[in-house]
Write an enzyme that holds these catalytic residues in place. Sequence first.
Site, short mmCIF file in Angstrom:
data_model
loop_
_atom_site.label_atom_id
_atom_site.label_comp_id
_atom_site.label_asym_id
_atom_site.label_seq_id
_atom_site.Cartn_x
_atom_site.Cartn_y
_atom_site.Cartn_z
N ASP A 105 7.15 6.29 12.88
CA ASP A 105 6.80 7.48 12.12
C ASP A 105 5.40 7.27 11.53
OD1 ASP A 105 7.69 10.02 10.61
OD2 ASP A 105 6.94 8.70 9.03
N GLU A 163 -19.35 17.32 19.75
CA GLU A 163 -18.45 18.17 20.53
C GLU A 163 -18.78 19.63 20.31
OE1 GLU A 163 -14.82 20.67 21.23
OE2 GLU A 163 -16.02 20.39 19.42
N ASP A 194 2.05 16.67 10.32
CA ASP A 194 3.03 15.59 10.38
C ASP A 194 3.68 15.51 11.75
OD1 ASP A 194 4.68 13.53 9.56
OD2 ASP A 194 6.08 14.82 8.50
N ASP A 240 3.16 12.43 14.58
CA ASP A 240 4.27 11.69 15.15
C ASP A 240 4.34 11.85 16.67
OD1 ASP A 240 5.03 10.78 12.66
OD2 ASP A 240 6.52 12.35 12.33
#
Length: 442
Positions: free
Chosen positions: A46, A174, A305, A309
């Site tokens: 995680d 970029e 989040d 992950d």
Amino acid sequence: MTRPAPRRTALAAAASLALAALLAAAVPAAASSSAAPSAAVLAAPDIPIANVKTHLTQLQSIATANGGNRAHGKAGYKASIDYVKAKLDAAGFTTALQTFTSSGATGYNLIADWPGGDTSQVLMSGSHLDSVTAGPGINDNGSGSAAILETALAVSRAAFQPAKHLRFAWWGAEELGMVGSKYYVNQLATADRAKIAGYLNFDMIGSPNPGYFVYDDDPTIEQTFKDYYAGISIPTEIETEGDGRSDHAPFKSAGIPVGGLFSGADYTKTAAQAQKWGGTSGQAFDRCYHASCDTSANINDTALDRSSDAIAYAVWSLSAATTPPPTGTVFENTTDVAVPDNGAAVTSSVAVAGRTGNAPSTLKVGVDIKHTYRGDLVVDLLAPDGSAYRLKNSSSGDSADNVIATYTVNASSEAANGTWKLRVQDIAAQDTGYIDSWKLTF
């Protein structure tokens, strides 16, 4: 992310809406990230969202202290590079700054290698670190940059020892047209390009009104990300808004497998997308795209989040084993072998090497036999251990010329490497021919 080409046509937009509606009907609305992930997902670490957010806070502070942006050629960009490099150096990575020139200013790419792994099989993850001059660029693309930084630090914390060699990159300029990543790819020797087993790109992954988009480039990479999101019950869509607009494009043009994630830029979220992902329909995925309001307040923590992950899941999964040999490899013999009239069987050999494991269950055998009466012919495939697989029986009523066909053989019980043979016998009189060529496609 660079500025897009003109928007899709109304017809294409309508088609996308119809597809989204079908998907929404099949998937519960606003699926929760609390759904139990699969065992495969649990194999990866995680990534602490607090750590990713700490990096974004630092990038915001750097922009604030340097004229409000982190653009190419500005002090804020070099300070951003220095911040990331210091973290990686302390974690045990081997880092290198690559310089280039664009628009009269020096640009920087940061390349970080994790020691170990097969250096002939490199799994590379990258994000552009520069912003536009209008703002600090915290979603575009502090989000991707912070997520891969924290993934790299997780590699260090875990003392990860993957089969493949891991490389991370932060690209400059970029926003001027993928200048930094193009420079990197163009500077690679042909042999070094061939060593990159895959490139993963992350550009805007914390959009405030997010979607969950997956690049549809390399099938293995694409499926890896889809597997992660399926494991937490999040539906995905194929990424079309930013295709070719970010740093995966130079790698793809060089023939390197690519993939990545995206949470949306200035296109509008549809009602169907809002139904399955939450958020607000009729608004852009990121209303602060390329604007001064792209600050640390312009981040959806849940999307960031989940995306972070997913990155770790892909890095762990795709680096865990060396890349299997490419499918579709052809082994062929084009030397003519005469087939005697009503005589003994003859063979033609093909040597197979460099494969792993057994032959496929759908081994393709391409045969080109020139003969004036093909009904006379019996044709077999001989495996390296001598096992015979009948491809064609004789047929007295088949008076046509030649045997030109592709047969499918279940050879999964046979070792792939070794000498395979095509055996041909003419069992009746008065007609002649020869094996022109034959091939195996693994």
